[in-house]
Design a protein around this motif. Structure first.
Motif, mmCIF file in Angstrom:
data_model
loop_
_atom_site.group_PDB
_atom_site.id
_atom_site.type_symbol
_atom_site.label_atom_id
_atom_site.label_comp_id
_atom_site.label_asym_id
_atom_site.label_seq_id
_atom_site.Cartn_x
_atom_site.Cartn_y
_atom_site.Cartn_z
ATOM 1 N N MET A 16 46.618 45.792 49.892
ATOM 2 C CA MET A 16 45.637 46.105 48.850
ATOM 3 C C MET A 16 44.900 44.838 48.454
ATOM 4 O O MET A 16 45.512 43.792 48.249
ATOM 5 N N LYS A 17 43.587 44.945 48.334
ATOM 6 C CA LYS A 17 42.781 43.807 47.888
ATOM 7 C C LYS A 17 42.414 43.990 46.422
ATOM 8 O O LYS A 17 41.819 44.997 46.043
ATOM 9 N N ILE A 18 42.788 43.011 45.610
ATOM 10 C CA ILE A 18 42.544 43.055 44.169
ATOM 11 C C ILE A 18 41.536 41.974 43.809
ATOM 12 O O ILE A 18 41.694 40.804 44.193
ATOM 13 N N GLY A 19 40.511 42.348 43.073
ATOM 14 C CA GLY A 19 39.506 41.395 42.615
ATOM 15 C C GLY A 19 39.712 41.064 41.154
ATOM 16 O O GLY A 19 39.973 41.952 40.337
ATOM 17 N N ILE A 20 39.626 39.784 40.821
ATOM 18 C CA ILE A 20 39.752 39.332 39.442
ATOM 19 C C ILE A 20 38.431 38.739 38.996
ATOM 20 O O ILE A 20 37.888 37.832 39.642
ATOM 21 N N VAL A 73 44.235 38.708 46.981
ATOM 22 C CA VAL A 73 43.524 38.512 45.718
ATOM 23 C C VAL A 73 42.249 37.718 45.951
ATOM 24 O O VAL A 73 42.242 36.714 46.668
ATOM 25 N N SER A 74 41.171 38.186 45.338
ATOM 26 C CA SER A 74 39.888 37.487 45.407
ATOM 27 C C SER A 74 39.388 37.252 43.981
ATOM 28 O O SER A 74 39.465 38.154 43.134
ATOM 29 N N LEU A 75 38.928 36.030 43.709
ATOM 30 C CA LEU A 75 38.453 35.660 42.375
ATOM 31 C C LEU A 75 36.930 35.573 42.368
ATOM 32 O O LEU A 75 36.328 35.027 43.291
ATOM 33 N N TYR A 76 36.330 36.117 41.297
ATOM 34 C CA TYR A 76 34.871 36.098 41.154
ATOM 35 C C TYR A 76 34.490 35.104 40.063
ATOM 36 O O TYR A 76 34.997 35.186 38.935
ATOM 37 N N ASP A 77 33.600 34.190 40.371
ATOM 38 C CA ASP A 77 33.152 33.166 39.422
ATOM 39 C C ASP A 77 32.097 33.762 38.498
ATOM 40 O O ASP A 77 30.941 33.940 38.891
ATOM 41 N N LEU A 78 32.495 34.070 37.266
ATOM 42 C CA LEU A 78 31.565 34.654 36.305
ATOM 43 C C LEU A 78 30.429 33.704 35.940
ATOM 44 O O LEU A 78 29.353 34.135 35.535
ATOM 45 N N ASP A 114 27.943 42.996 42.868
ATOM 46 C CA ASP A 114 28.030 44.291 43.545
ATOM 47 C C ASP A 114 28.780 44.173 44.873
ATOM 48 O O ASP A 114 29.599 45.037 45.217
ATOM 49 N N ALA A 115 28.529 43.100 45.585
ATOM 50 C CA ALA A 115 29.232 42.881 46.856
ATOM 51 C C ALA A 115 30.724 42.649 46.612
ATOM 52 O O ALA A 115 31.579 43.156 47.355
ATOM 53 N N PHE A 116 31.025 41.888 45.585
ATOM 54 C CA PHE A 116 32.422 41.611 45.242
ATOM 55 C C PHE A 116 33.144 42.900 44.878
ATOM 56 O O PHE A 116 34.247 43.176 45.373
ATOM 57 N N LEU A 117 32.545 43.716 44.025
ATOM 58 C CA LEU A 117 33.173 44.957 43.588
ATOM 59 C C LEU A 117 33.384 45.923 44.751
ATOM 60 O O LEU A 117 34.388 46.644 44.796
ATOM 61 N N ALA A 118 32.444 45.919 45.682
ATOM 62 C CA ALA A 118 32.566 46.809 46.838
ATOM 63 C C ALA A 118 33.655 46.358 47.804
ATOM 64 O O ALA A 118 34.171 47.162 48.587
ATOM 65 N N SER A 119 34.021 45.094 47.736
ATOM 66 C CA SER A 119 34.964 44.525 48.714
ATOM 67 C C SER A 119 36.422 44.680 48.309
ATOM 68 O O SER A 119 37.314 44.347 49.091
ATOM 69 N N VAL A 120 36.679 45.161 47.087
ATOM 70 C CA VAL A 120 38.059 45.239 46.601
ATOM 71 C C VAL A 120 38.438 46.668 46.241
ATOM 72 O O VAL A 120 37.580 47.505 45.957
ATOM 73 N N GLU A 121 39.763 46.930 46.240
ATOM 74 C CA GLU A 121 40.258 48.267 45.916
ATOM 75 C C GLU A 121 40.562 48.432 44.432
ATOM 76 O O GLU A 121 40.492 49.537 43.896
ATOM 77 N N ARG A 122 40.958 47.354 43.786
ATOM 78 C CA ARG A 122 41.226 47.355 42.359
ATOM 79 C C ARG A 122 40.534 46.140 41.741
ATOM 80 O O ARG A 122 40.392 45.099 42.395
ATOM 81 N N ASP A 148 36.644 53.665 37.875
ATOM 82 C CA ASP A 148 37.862 54.305 38.369
ATOM 83 C C ASP A 148 38.836 53.326 39.009
ATOM 84 O O ASP A 148 40.010 53.662 39.197
ATOM 85 N N LYS A 149 38.391 52.109 39.332
ATOM 86 C CA LYS A 149 39.306 51.129 39.924
ATOM 87 C C LYS A 149 39.442 49.872 39.061
ATOM 88 O O LYS A 149 39.929 48.848 39.515
ATOM 89 N N LEU A 150 39.028 49.974 37.785
ATOM 90 C CA LEU A 150 39.131 48.848 36.866
ATOM 91 C C LEU A 150 40.371 48.999 35.998
ATOM 92 O O LEU A 150 40.573 50.007 35.328
ATOM 93 N N TYR A 151 41.223 47.976 36.017
ATOM 94 C CA TYR A 151 42.449 47.950 35.210
ATOM 95 C C TYR A 151 42.592 46.585 34.551
ATOM 96 O O TYR A 151 42.533 45.569 35.243
ATOM 97 N N PRO A 152 42.786 46.543 33.207
ATOM 98 C CA PRO A 152 42.758 47.646 32.251
ATOM 99 C C PRO A 152 41.399 48.365 32.272
ATOM 100 O O PRO A 152 40.429 47.858 32.832
#
Length: 356
Positions: free
Chosen positions: A1-5, A27-32, A41-49, A70-74
């Motif tokens: 599973m690929k999780i994006g933070i 795990v993949s980290l996105y630099d805000l 959009d590319a980052f969100l499409a690349s991860v499952e959660r 639907d895949k955002l937690y919390p």
């Protein structure tokens, strides 16, 4: 599973590090700070959660999360609730949790009315952003209203009645997608100039009744929002019981002790929760633990390398005043050993703040 933070600061990195040994979690980290709509959009499409290291996410980015709710937690509801102190206080009350009395402030007239309604002193805060004491103003007399409004007004604020408390504590829990929850032991937290300086486990002389109240509160809060992940409830310890101060919908500074000090860290359980895995045991591994923040200057933390029961974490940040640069965890076989070790690291704590 690929999780994006969302966020690649120290919390994002520690979340990633906590599951490095699990081969089927990536795990993949996105630099805000380097955001573009296309990159997000590319980052969100690349991860499952998807999860986040901070609730202080700009509104235009939060809006783009609607498409992946639907895949955002919390959940998006939890994020929006705890981004705003008025919504947060309302949610706490709705969950049956005691808070200070409060009211919304949108003008100087509202502030004068709040003084009349709540009495003095009151704490005036921005409803969004603001942390480590930023975006706050304490009013001790009616004459403070105008300078308070001049300092942080012109935006939505919340006025909170002052709570007379003996100390500050926090309770941290993780809740999975099936509603199962694990809770770490409470810590006593000591702040200076609005910044957490150190956290202590066990919290001295904590009654069983108050420990149970804290666990009940955090269960009620998490269940009320069908929360998934790690959540932190900061509490004032008062003579009549615990009063909620603030909520962090994420791993929290006061829980960093759990990396070395608990069977499972707050970071790992957050990742396990959102991945749909079984949560780990939160039992403390040592009878006494402390977490000391490294603020402004890392030099005093270098001494930790010479102390066998101290563990230094550096965040690799450029030093500047009031900035958290890292932390040191102390583990010990008893409170006396813990406190003796803190004495050796006392240069990390401003004079007069370490109260043995």
């Amino acid at each position: 599973m690929k999780i994006g933070i969302l966020g690649n600061g120290q919390l994002g990195q520690m979340l990633s590090d906590s599951v490095q040994d699990i081969s089927d979690i990536e795990v993949s980290l996105y630099d805000l700070r380097a955001h573009s709509d296309e990159a997000l959009d590319a980052f969100l499409a690349s991860v499952e959660r998807v999860s986040f290291e901070t609730e202080n996410i700009p509104a235009h980015i939060v809006a783009r999360l609607e498409s992946v709710a639907d895949k955002l937690y919390p959940s998006l509801k939890a994020l929006k609730t705890f981004q705003n102190r008025l919504l947060e206080k309302t949610a706490l009350r709705a969950a049956g949790i005691d808070t200070a009395d409060f009211c919304a402030v949108n003008s100087l007239d509202d502030l004068h009315a709040a003084v009349e309604q709540l009495g003095l002193p009151i704490v005036l805060k921005t409803t969004t952003e603001g942390y480590d004491g930023k975006g706050q103003y304490v009013l001790r007399s009616p004459a403070d209203a105008e300078p308070a409004w001049a300092a942080i007004g012109g935006r939505e604020l919340i006025a909170e009645a002052f709570v007379s408390f003996e100390r500050e504590t926090s309770v941290i829990a993780s809740r999975d997608i099936n509603g199962n929850m694990v809770i770490w032991p409470m810590t006593e937290n000591v702040h200076h100039e609005g910044i957490l300086r150190y956290s202590l486990f066990p919290a001295a002389d904590l009654s069983a009744e108050k420990a149970q109240q804290a666990e009940r509160y955090i269960r009620q809060l998490a269940d009320s929002l069908d929360y998934v992940g790690t959540i932190t409830l900061e509490l004032f310890d008062t003579a009549s019981g615990l009063v909620a101060n603030e909520v962090a919908p994420r791993v929290h500074n006061s829980g960093h002790w759990s990396i070395e000090g608990a069977t499972t860290s707050q970071f790992r359980n957050h990742m396990l929760a959102i991945a749909g895995r079984a949560l780990g045991d939160t039992t403390a591994k040592y009878p006494a633990v402390a977490m000391l923040n490294v603020i402004s200057d890392e030099t005093p933390a270098e001494k930790a390398a010479t102390i066998g029961n101290a563990f230094r974490h550096s965040y690799g940040k450029e030093a500047r005043p009031a900035r958290k640069l890292g932390h040191v965890t102390v583990v010990a076989k008893n409170v006396a050993e813990r406190d003796n070790t803190i004495d050796q690291l006392a240069d990390l704590i401003p004079a007069g703040v370490w109260k043995r």
